[in-house]
Design a protein around this motif. Structure first.
Motif, mmCIF file in Angstrom:
data_model
loop_
_atom_site.group_PDB
_atom_site.id
_atom_site.type_symbol
_atom_site.label_atom_id
_atom_site.label_comp_id
_atom_site.label_asym_id
_atom_site.label_seq_id
_atom_site.Cartn_x
_atom_site.Cartn_y
_atom_site.Cartn_z
ATOM 1 N N SER A 54 0.832 -1.206 0.000
ATOM 2 C CA SER A 54 0.000 0.000 0.000
ATOM 3 C C SER A 54 0.867 1.256 0.000
ATOM 4 C CB SER A 54 -0.929 0.006 1.201
ATOM 5 O OG SER A 54 -1.810 -1.077 1.117
ATOM 6 N N ARG A 55 1.897 1.253 0.826
ATOM 7 C CA ARG A 55 2.785 2.421 0.899
ATOM 8 C C ARG A 55 3.445 2.682 -0.444
ATOM 9 N NH1 ARG A 55 8.026 3.616 1.213
ATOM 10 N NH2 ARG A 55 8.697 1.459 1.262
ATOM 11 N N LEU A 56 3.979 1.655 -1.040
ATOM 12 C CA LEU A 56 4.695 1.831 -2.287
ATOM 13 C C LEU A 56 3.766 2.138 -3.452
ATOM 14 C CD1 LEU A 56 7.301 -0.977 -1.734
ATOM 15 C CD2 LEU A 56 7.678 1.479 -1.601
ATOM 16 N N LYS A 57 2.574 1.584 -3.451
ATOM 17 C CA LYS A 57 1.612 1.882 -4.511
ATOM 18 C C LYS A 57 1.196 3.341 -4.440
ATOM 19 C CE LYS A 57 -2.533 0.194 -6.810
ATOM 20 N NZ LYS A 57 -2.383 1.191 -7.802
ATOM 21 N N ARG A 58 0.995 3.863 -3.224
ATOM 22 C CA ARG A 58 0.658 5.287 -3.072
ATOM 23 C C ARG A 58 1.770 6.139 -3.651
ATOM 24 N NH1 ARG A 58 -1.024 3.693 1.914
ATOM 25 N NH2 ARG A 58 0.863 4.471 2.878
ATOM 26 N N GLU A 59 3.015 5.795 -3.351
ATOM 27 C CA GLU A 59 4.138 6.551 -3.891
ATOM 28 C C GLU A 59 4.132 6.509 -5.408
ATOM 29 O OE1 GLU A 59 7.759 5.103 -2.227
ATOM 30 O OE2 GLU A 59 7.257 5.769 -0.211
ATOM 31 N N ASN A 60 3.883 5.343 -5.964
ATOM 32 C CA ASN A 60 3.860 5.196 -7.415
ATOM 33 C C ASN A 60 2.712 5.998 -8.019
ATOM 34 O OD1 ASN A 60 5.018 3.963 -9.775
ATOM 35 N ND2 ASN A 60 3.172 2.715 -9.906
ATOM 36 N N ASP A 61 1.535 5.924 -7.419
ATOM 37 C CA ASP A 61 0.357 6.613 -7.938
ATOM 38 C C ASP A 61 0.498 8.123 -7.871
ATOM 39 O OD1 ASP A 61 -0.782 4.179 -8.453
ATOM 40 O OD2 ASP A 61 -2.133 4.203 -6.720
ATOM 41 N N SER A 67 13.304 9.938 -10.025
ATOM 42 C CA SER A 67 13.776 9.491 -11.325
ATOM 43 C C SER A 67 12.750 9.866 -12.382
ATOM 44 C CB SER A 67 14.007 7.979 -11.310
ATOM 45 O OG SER A 67 12.781 7.322 -11.086
ATOM 46 N N ASP A 68 13.063 9.528 -13.596
ATOM 47 C CA ASP A 68 12.169 9.796 -14.714
ATOM 48 C C ASP A 68 10.821 9.155 -14.443
ATOM 49 O OD1 ASP A 68 12.350 9.015 -18.273
ATOM 50 O OD2 ASP A 68 10.901 10.150 -17.111
ATOM 51 N N LYS A 75 16.819 0.847 -11.624
ATOM 52 C CA LYS A 75 17.734 0.229 -10.657
ATOM 53 C C LYS A 75 17.379 0.584 -9.220
ATOM 54 C CE LYS A 75 21.700 -0.226 -13.701
ATOM 55 N NZ LYS A 75 23.089 0.141 -13.967
ATOM 56 N N ARG A 76 16.959 1.817 -8.991
ATOM 57 C CA ARG A 76 16.628 2.237 -7.625
ATOM 58 C C ARG A 76 15.417 1.470 -7.110
ATOM 59 N NH1 ARG A 76 13.478 5.857 -5.333
ATOM 60 N NH2 ARG A 76 12.881 6.904 -7.251
ATOM 61 N N LYS A 77 14.402 1.326 -7.944
ATOM 62 C CA LYS A 77 13.212 0.574 -7.550
ATOM 63 C C LYS A 77 13.566 -0.893 -7.312
ATOM 64 C CE LYS A 77 9.987 3.568 -10.000
ATOM 65 N NZ LYS A 77 8.940 3.646 -11.012
ATOM 66 N N ASP A 78 14.428 -1.427 -8.176
ATOM 67 C CA ASP A 78 14.858 -2.810 -8.022
ATOM 68 C C ASP A 78 15.590 -2.997 -6.692
ATOM 69 O OD1 ASP A 78 15.125 -5.483 -9.408
ATOM 70 O OD2 ASP A 78 17.231 -5.044 -8.992
ATOM 71 N N ASN A 195 5.377 -3.427 -3.844
ATOM 72 C CA ASN A 195 6.795 -3.280 -4.109
ATOM 73 C C ASN A 195 7.116 -3.222 -5.586
ATOM 74 O OD1 ASN A 195 8.605 -3.039 -1.803
ATOM 75 N ND2 ASN A 195 7.329 -4.710 -1.064
ATOM 76 N N VAL A 196 6.200 -3.648 -6.436
ATOM 77 C CA VAL A 196 6.436 -3.482 -7.864
ATOM 78 C C VAL A 196 6.383 -2.004 -8.208
ATOM 79 C CG1 VAL A 196 5.627 -4.056 -10.174
ATOM 80 C CG2 VAL A 196 5.463 -5.736 -8.351
ATOM 81 N N GLY A 197 5.633 -1.238 -7.452
ATOM 82 C CA GLY A 197 5.488 0.179 -7.740
ATOM 83 C C GLY A 197 6.434 1.067 -6.954
ATOM 84 N N VAL A 198 7.518 0.514 -6.417
ATOM 85 C CA VAL A 198 8.420 1.318 -5.606
ATOM 86 C C VAL A 198 8.995 2.464 -6.404
ATOM 87 C CG1 VAL A 198 9.055 -0.520 -4.025
ATOM 88 C CG2 VAL A 198 10.419 -0.167 -6.056
ATOM 89 N N ASN A 199 9.291 3.541 -5.712
ATOM 90 C CA ASN A 199 9.822 4.731 -6.397
ATOM 91 C C ASN A 199 11.237 4.983 -5.959
ATOM 92 O OD1 ASN A 199 7.667 5.651 -8.087
ATOM 93 N ND2 ASN A 199 6.527 5.881 -6.190
#
Length: 199
Positions: A54-61, A67-68, A75-78, A195-199
Motif C-alpha cells: 500500500s505504501r509503495l503503490k501510493r508513492e507510485n500513484d 527518477s524519470d 535500478k533504484r526501484k529494483d 513493491n512493484v510500484g516502488v519509487n
C-alpha cells in the motif's frame, strides 16, 4: 417513534452485515495462500506485505519519484524491492534467490526462470508473460524481478514471485506449482504487489 426504531434496526443490521463481510474477507485473504511451512501464509506475513504494498503503490500513484516518471522500473526501484525482500523473508524463515539478469533461477521442481516463463500460465489463461526489465514490453505481464525460495526437504515445494506490470499497473504473481504447467496467480500478499510500484 416506530419509524425511528425501524431506521435504527436497519442501520444496526447494515453494520452487522458489514462486519461479517469484513471478517470473511480478512479470513479469505489471510488463509488462501500456502506458505513455506506446508500450511497457510500467516496473517502477520500477509499484513506486512499488504502494508508495504500500500505504501509503495501510493508513492507510485502520486509520482513521488526522483527518477524519470515515465519509467515503470529502474535500478533504484529494483534495489528497494531487494531490500524489502531481504528484510521480510527472514521473518518468514525463508531465503529468496533473486534473478540476476543473466543466470536463470532454477526452482526445485526444475523450472528455469525467466527462460521458461513462456511455458507457464497466468490464472490458468494463455496470457503472455516474459522478462521485460523496464516493465514495458510486448507481454501481457512484463516481469521486472523474480525471486525464488525452495522449501527444505525432499518435497518439490517452492515459492516463486514474479514482480510484473500488467497494462502499466504493478502486479505480484506467485507460483507454487509442484507438477504440471506452472500457473502464476496474483499474490494475496499486497505488500509484494506494492513493491512493484516502488519509487
Amino acid at each position: 417513534m416506530k419509524r425511528k426504531k425501524n431506521v435504527f434496526l436497519i442501520i444496526l443490521l447494515i453494520l452487522i452485515l458489514l462486519l461479517v463481510v469484513m471478517l470473511v474477507i480478512r479470513g479469505v485473504v489471510g488463509s488462501n495462500h500456502k506458505g513455506d511451512k506446508g500450511g497457510l501464509i500467516s496473517k502477520a506475513e500477509n499484513s506486512s506485505l499488504i502494508a508495504e504494498n500500500s505504501r509503495l503503490k501510493r508513492e507510485n500513484d502520486t509520482g513521488e519519484s526522483h527518477s524519470d516518471s515515465s519509467q515503470l522500473w529502474n535500478k533504484r526501484k529494483d534495489q528497494q524491492l531487494t531490500e524489502f525482500i531481504n528484510g521480510w523473508a527472514p521473518t518468514m524463515g525463508q531465503s529468496y534467490v533473486k534473478y540476476d539478469g543473466v543466470n536463470d533461477i532454477k526452482t526445485k521442481p526444475g523450472m528455469l526462470y525467466p527462460s521458461e516463463l513462456k511455458n507457464t500460465t497466468v490464472n490458468g489463461s494463455e496470457a503472455s508473460i516474459g522478462w521485460a526489465p523496464s516493465g514495458k514490453g510486448s507481454y501481457d505481464y512484463n516481469v521486472v524481478a523474480l525471486y525464488n525460495y525452495d522449501k527444505p526437504g525432499n518435497v518439490a515445494g517452492h515459492i516463486t514471485y514474479a514482480f510484473a506490470f500488467h497494462d502499466g499497473s504493478p502486479v505480484a504473481l506467485v507460483d507454487q506449482s509442484t507438477n504440471g504447467v506452472p500457473d502464476w496467480t496474483p499474490t494475496k500478499n499486497e505488500g509484494q504487489v506494492q513493491n512493484v510500484g516502488v519509487n
